[in-house]
Design an enzyme around this catalytic site. Structure first.
Site, mmCIF file in Angstrom:
data_model
loop_
_atom_site.group_PDB
_atom_site.id
_atom_site.type_symbol
_atom_site.label_atom_id
_atom_site.label_comp_id
_atom_site.label_asym_id
_atom_site.label_seq_id
_atom_site.Cartn_x
_atom_site.Cartn_y
_atom_site.Cartn_z
ATOM 1 C CG HIS B 78 1.642 -3.910 -9.285
ATOM 2 N ND1 HIS B 78 0.280 -4.250 -9.326
ATOM 3 C CD2 HIS B 78 2.219 -3.994 -7.963
ATOM 4 C CE1 HIS B 78 0.389 -4.645 -7.927
ATOM 5 N NE2 HIS B 78 1.286 -4.436 -7.079
ATOM 6 C CG ASP B 107 -25.352 16.091 -6.890
ATOM 7 O OD1 ASP B 107 -24.177 15.649 -6.714
ATOM 8 O OD2 ASP B 107 -25.945 15.452 -7.784
ATOM 9 C CD1 TRP B 143 6.272 2.992 -5.218
ATOM 10 C CD2 TRP B 143 4.763 4.714 -5.176
ATOM 11 N NE1 TRP B 143 5.966 3.417 -3.622
ATOM 12 C CE2 TRP B 143 5.025 4.283 -3.819
ATOM 13 C CE3 TRP B 143 3.697 5.620 -5.529
ATOM 14 C CZ2 TRP B 143 4.471 4.958 -2.747
ATOM 15 C CZ3 TRP B 143 3.027 6.052 -4.424
ATOM 16 C CH2 TRP B 143 3.479 5.928 -2.886
ATOM 17 C CB SER B 170 -8.348 13.479 -11.116
ATOM 18 O OG SER B 170 -9.201 12.670 -10.531
ATOM 19 C CB SER B 171 -6.215 13.408 -6.118
ATOM 20 O OG SER B 171 -5.762 12.321 -6.792
ATOM 21 C CG HIS B 254 4.251 8.294 5.813
ATOM 22 N ND1 HIS B 254 4.653 6.881 5.875
ATOM 23 C CD2 HIS B 254 3.467 8.557 7.019
ATOM 24 C CE1 HIS B 254 3.860 6.382 6.936
ATOM 25 N NE2 HIS B 254 3.133 7.544 7.605
ATOM 26 C CD GLU B 256 -1.396 8.579 -2.330
ATOM 27 O OE1 GLU B 256 -1.500 9.874 -2.493
ATOM 28 O OE2 GLU B 256 -2.006 7.755 -2.939
ATOM 29 C CE1 TYR B 258 -1.420 6.324 8.870
ATOM 30 C CE2 TYR B 258 0.368 7.056 7.933
ATOM 31 C CZ TYR B 258 0.061 6.268 8.818
ATOM 32 O OH TYR B 258 0.825 5.611 9.646
ATOM 33 C CB SER B 269 -15.866 3.618 11.922
ATOM 34 O OG SER B 269 -14.490 3.627 12.133
ATOM 35 C CG HIS B 303 9.108 6.315 8.584
ATOM 36 N ND1 HIS B 303 7.729 6.667 9.382
ATOM 37 C CD2 HIS B 303 8.422 5.931 7.391
ATOM 38 C CE1 HIS B 303 6.723 6.292 8.701
ATOM 39 N NE2 HIS B 303 7.095 6.018 7.539
ATOM 40 C CG HIS B 304 9.182 6.186 3.733
ATOM 41 N ND1 HIS B 304 8.312 4.934 3.239
ATOM 42 C CD2 HIS B 304 8.177 6.817 4.460
ATOM 43 C CE1 HIS B 304 7.210 5.030 3.559
ATOM 44 N NE2 HIS B 304 7.092 6.089 4.340
ATOM 45 C CB THR B 329 -3.050 3.010 14.557
ATOM 46 O OG1 THR B 329 -2.273 4.084 14.157
ATOM 47 C CG2 THR B 329 -3.326 2.237 13.720
ATOM 48 C CE LYS B 332 -9.644 5.263 13.052
ATOM 49 N NZ LYS B 332 -10.544 6.245 12.892
ATOM 50 N NE ARG B 451 10.338 -2.326 -2.293
ATOM 51 C CZ ARG B 451 9.784 -1.281 -2.034
ATOM 52 N NH1 ARG B 451 10.410 -0.300 -0.975
ATOM 53 N NH2 ARG B 451 8.669 -0.583 -2.655
#
Lengths: 375, 535
Positions: B78, B107, B143, B170-171, B254, B256, B258, B269, B303-304, B329, B332, B451
């Site tokens: 998932h 293009d 994951w 790909s990314s 991390h 990722e 963002y 925006s 921090h993870h 943040t 924004k 979890r």
């Protein structure tokens, strides 16, 4: 079991509609536990919540004020401003100040929480798939603690048992960790196979159990009682079935428990004789602790992942080959022989049990001495 | 004075190639954008179905439907499918469709690579999904793929890792394409600081991608050699270190987060100024804040890992650095509010989704501030509070951002207005379903539910039931989205004008083009005066 529990659903709907009266019975916040750490963590949690509530009132207040009063029907001609340096500096500086007000007490608390020096006693906690092993180095006490029998039966797929009727479903163990109150207890935490995490919510903290590392934490428990928790790091199939129960007692009760533990241990060792009945009894309990989570309590295994033991070539074939598999491990199966926390008796008993249970009828009785020799 | 493509098309009569080969061989940014979006939608439904399996099992205590091992496979797939298969390709789809017209480019700069970077995805997605049918099932280690657990997986592990490599390739290629396009193909007059916020957000995201995807690729390759070539990167018995993997993973993981949220910032925006009929407030500080968030995302990864037993000074550093993210943040969020202030607001579907984004993302920010406090995180870590937090950020932020962008630009792509009534209905059902789904999970976490467990103690029942009910509302509402998109693609609906939204021409160059945009190069020469009119 599969039928929806209507009263529960009704309650859930009532809760979601904000029926305030029903909330009292349900835990919606961090518990305030019997330790200073727990109270500190609760304090931070509440402080941060109130800070967020304050900011939330301002942010959402402004947002909804705009939504209501600056909609096109009320304010057809939009303003055209798109800059205000002074304002932007203000809303950069104020958050910094709020964060500093959070960071200073958090720093002090963290330093205190991580300081395990000056402890009165040490307990070594080792995570296994899927049980905990506790060791009191000063007392020479060590034992495994795993999910209690009744929860274990109830949690099997479509067991037909109602978890509501099982006392402390999934939060009960066969042998709780017994500790004295008002002593600074240092926990030395590690793991034997994969990552686990030792977490009792009432103590506030959790700590990862990592193979090759010993992580340290501490607790001084101020009130006697049973404190329950669970493994908090994904550790495989039975991650959800690895409860922790800490029984905090007075010093006298603790001393009595230690004395009793040593006495019963001594009696078992003095018995000496090794018979089939004893091996089968001991083997069944050891099997349920160490083997049942993969191979299932009835030895049927899990297809494609963990082989069945009932009528298996290993369990019914050559006994030496089976000894080698259990002691040295194979594939995902750990090398139990290398685990010094598992006694020769347990291993001999469990192999005997597997060879004579689930319809296997080898009649073999494995002796503890044979294990000692192979080790 | 030059021309937009309507005159351009007059002397090149050819439209898209006929037949299905068009979609395989295409190098047209609009076709590739469509492919990305269709693929993302498919994966969103697949990943969502897995989430529903999880929620069905969690409807009540006890095991009713799936084995715990399969449950773990579901949580793993998932997450991987939603992150790499749904959200990132959806944003890549927006980038392909919208960056060239927004900067006045004909293009994407590297159209053939563009084709390749898309077509890797279906193969990677199929490979990843196929592991479910392998002996022993898919990877069931979350994951995060933490060793040693992940090394217990069977033959699905190398396939999963190969698929992660393909997704990463790909990314990276998509990111390179976006950077090159933005740096080289801006029309004269569109300086970097005049570039729309969506392009800025994607530019910064693209740099994050290029910097972190190779780290992930390296880390998972080390897993592979540990399993098959007897190395011991992560095995303490051989001198390795299981925590090393966590550092490598979160150095990727991390930023990722963002990568998923910055393009949504960009979309919001664009949307909020349009429906406020005001210019974006503090455009320059928005650019700087986004860049600062991008930078900070690289220096907070541990921090993870507040519970792995790091030295206290390291924990303190990661705590302070993490708290700092709240500042840009906040800037924004305040700027978006100031954009709305004294505007002439209307609430068409894209604006509703942008406001939904704002509410949900601010709530995610609050729980983020709470979690940044290392002492409190010792409690929150790995419990449902975290699950609630990151779903508010990634679904409430990322996916609602995607919804906002989808409804905002859909008329520009198809040439017809989508069904506004159904669109609003989709928003309200999604918003309601989302909150019933994830709000209770905060309380589950605080009450002590870990979890990734397939079964739980009975005191967690009520909130889990609410959550499951919400999951079904949110999940099935997305079929409405498919229907709305289908109708719009079929051309059913009121014809959309060039501007689509009242006054939109002041908010982006794309609204100066006809709807739908001409199939081939939208711009031959750009109208500079129009390009800067909205500044």
């Amino acid at each position: 079991m599969i039928l929806f529990n209507l009263s529960r659903l009704f309650l859930a709907v009532a809760l979601s509609l904000g029926a305030a009266a029903a909330w009292a019975d349900y835990h919606v916040n961090i518990p305030v536990g019997p330790t200073e750490t727990s109270r500190m963590i609760y304090g931070f949690h509440m402080y941060a919540i109130w800070v967020c509530v304050g900011i939330g009132v301002v942010v959402f207040g402004v947002m909804f004020y705009s939504i209501i009063n600056h909609r096109k029907s009320k304010n057809p001609v939009p303003a055209s401003f798109h800059e205000n340096t002074k304002l932007e500096i203000i809303w950069t500086v104020i958050p910094v100040l709020i964060l500093i007000s959070l960071a200073i007490p958090a720093t002090k608390a963290l330093i205190k929480i991580e300081d395990t020096s000056g402890s009165d006693m040490t307990i070594k906690v080792t995570g296994y798939q899927w049980k905990w092993h506790y060791e009191y180095p000063e007392e020479g006490i060590k034992f495994f603690s795993s999910l209690d029998e009744e929860s274990n039966r109830a949690r099997q797929m479509n067991s037909g048992m109602d978890p509501e009727k099982v006392p402390n479903y999934l939060l009960n163990v066969d042998h709780p960790l017994v500790v004295p109150i008002n002593k600074k207890i240092r926990f030395m935490i590690t793991a034997a196979d994969v990552l686990h995490a030792w977490w009792v919510p009432a103590f506030g903290w959790k700590k990862d159990a990592i193979p090759g590392y010993i992580t340290a934490a501490w607790a001084t428990i101020e009130k006697p009682g049973l404190y329950r928790g669970q493994c908090a790091e994904l550790c495989g199939r039975d991650h959800g079935y690895m409860p922790i129960v800490v029984k905090a007692v007075t010093q006298e009760e603790y001393d009595a428990w230690v004395a009793q533990w040593k006495q019963s241990r001594g009696a078992a060792e003095a018995e000496g004789s090794w018979g089939m009945d004893q091996a089968m009894n001991m083997g069944k309990s050891a099997y349920n602790t160490h083997c049942a989570s993969c191979h299932k309590a009835d030895g049927s295994g899990i297809q494609g992942t963990f082989p069945a033991l009932a009528d298996s070539p290993v369990a019914t074939g050559d006994v030496d080959q089976m000894l080698a598999v259990v002691l040295e491990g194979k594939g995902m199966m750990p090398a139990f022989g290398q685990d010094e926390n598992i006694s020769d008796e347990s291993l001999a008993a469990v192999i005997t049990y597997v060879r004579n249970a689930f319809g296997n009828e080898s009649g073999d009785l494995v002796k503890p001495e044979a294990i000692a020799e192979l080790r | 004075m030059a021309t937009v493509a309507d005159t351009h098309d007059a002397h090149h009569e050819h439209g898209p190639a006929k037949g299905w080969l068009r979609w395989i061989t295409t190098t047209n940014h609009k076709d590739i954008g469509t492919l990305y979006l269709v693929f993302a939608m498919l994966m969103f439904l697949v990943g969502g179905a897995m989430a529903l399996i999880i929620r069905v099992e969690l409807y009540q205590p006890g095991l009713q439907w799936v084995d715990p091992h399969f449950f773990n496979q579901m949580t793993t797939l998932h997450a991987l499918i939603m992150v790499f298969g749904a959200v990132m390709p959806a944003f890549a789809g927006f980038a392909n469709w919208m960056i060239p017209p927004m900067i006045g480019a004909p293009d994407m700069a590297l159209p053939r690579m563009n084709n390749w970077s898309f077509w890797l995805l279906p193969f990677a997605g199929a490979l990843l999904s196929s592991t479910l049918f392998m002996d022993g099932g898919a990877v069931a280690a979350g994951w995060t793929l933490y060793p040693p657990l992940v090394l217990q997986m069977g033959n699905s592990l190398p396939f999963t890792i190969f698929s992660v490599h393909l997704l990463g390739m790909s990314s990276i290629m998509a990111a390179i394409n976006i950077i090159v396009t933005i740096f080289n193909l801006r029309a004269p007059g569109i300086t970097m600081m005049k570039m729309p916020m969506f392009c800025w957000a994607w530019l910064i995201t693209a740099f994050l991608l290029i910097l972190v995807m190779p780290v992930l690729a390296g880390a998972v390759t080390m897993l592979l050699t540990d399993k098959y070539f007897d190395t011991s990167f992560f095995n303490p018995a051989g001198g390795g270190d299981p925590v090393l993997f966590q550092h490598l993973f979160w150095f990727f993981g991390h930023p990722e987060v963002y990568i998923i949220i910055l393009p949504a910032f960009g979309i919001v925006s664009q949307v909020i100024p349009t429906f406020s009929r005001k210019p974006l407030f503090g455009k320059n500080s928005m650019v700087y804040a986004t860049a600062v968030i991008g930078f900070l995302s690289f220096i907070v990864w541990s921090h993870h890992q507040f519970t792995v037993g790091m030295p206290v000074p390291a924990e303190l550093y990661f705590m302070y650095a993490t708290m700092l993210i709240a500042v840009p943040t906040g800037v924004k969020v305040f700027n978006w509010l100031a954009t709305m202030w004294k505007g002439a607001l209307t609430f068409e579907t894209p604006m509703l989704h942008a406001l939904g984004f704002l509410v949900l993302f601010v709530l995610a920010g609050f729980t983020g501030i709470m979690m940044s406090q290392a002492p409190a995180d010792l409690y929150y870590h790995d419990n449902y509070f975290i699950v609630a937090h990151f779903h508010y950020a990634l679904v409430g932020g990322g996916v609602f951002g995607i919804f906002a962008g989808f409804f905002y630009w859909l008329p520009k792509w198809t040439g017809v207005k989508y069904d506004e009534r159904l669109g609003k209905f989709h928003f309200w059902l999604s918003f309601l379903g989302f909150n019933i789904l994830f709000m209770p999970q905060h309380f589950l976490g605080l009450a002590g539910m870990p979890r990734r467990i397939p079964d739980y103690a009975v005191q967690f029942t009520e909130f889990n039931q609410m959550s499951t009910v919400g999951a079904f509302i949110f999940g099935f509402t997305q079929l409405l989205l498919v229907y709305i998109a289908y109708k719009a693609i079929k051309g059913e609906g009121e014809k959309a004008g060039d501007e689509v939204w009242e006054g939109a021409k002041h908010h982006g160059l794309e609204w100066n083009l006809p709807s739908p945009m001409p199939y081939h190069h939208s711009f031959e020469k750009v109208n500079i005066s129009k390009a800067i009119e909205w500044e």
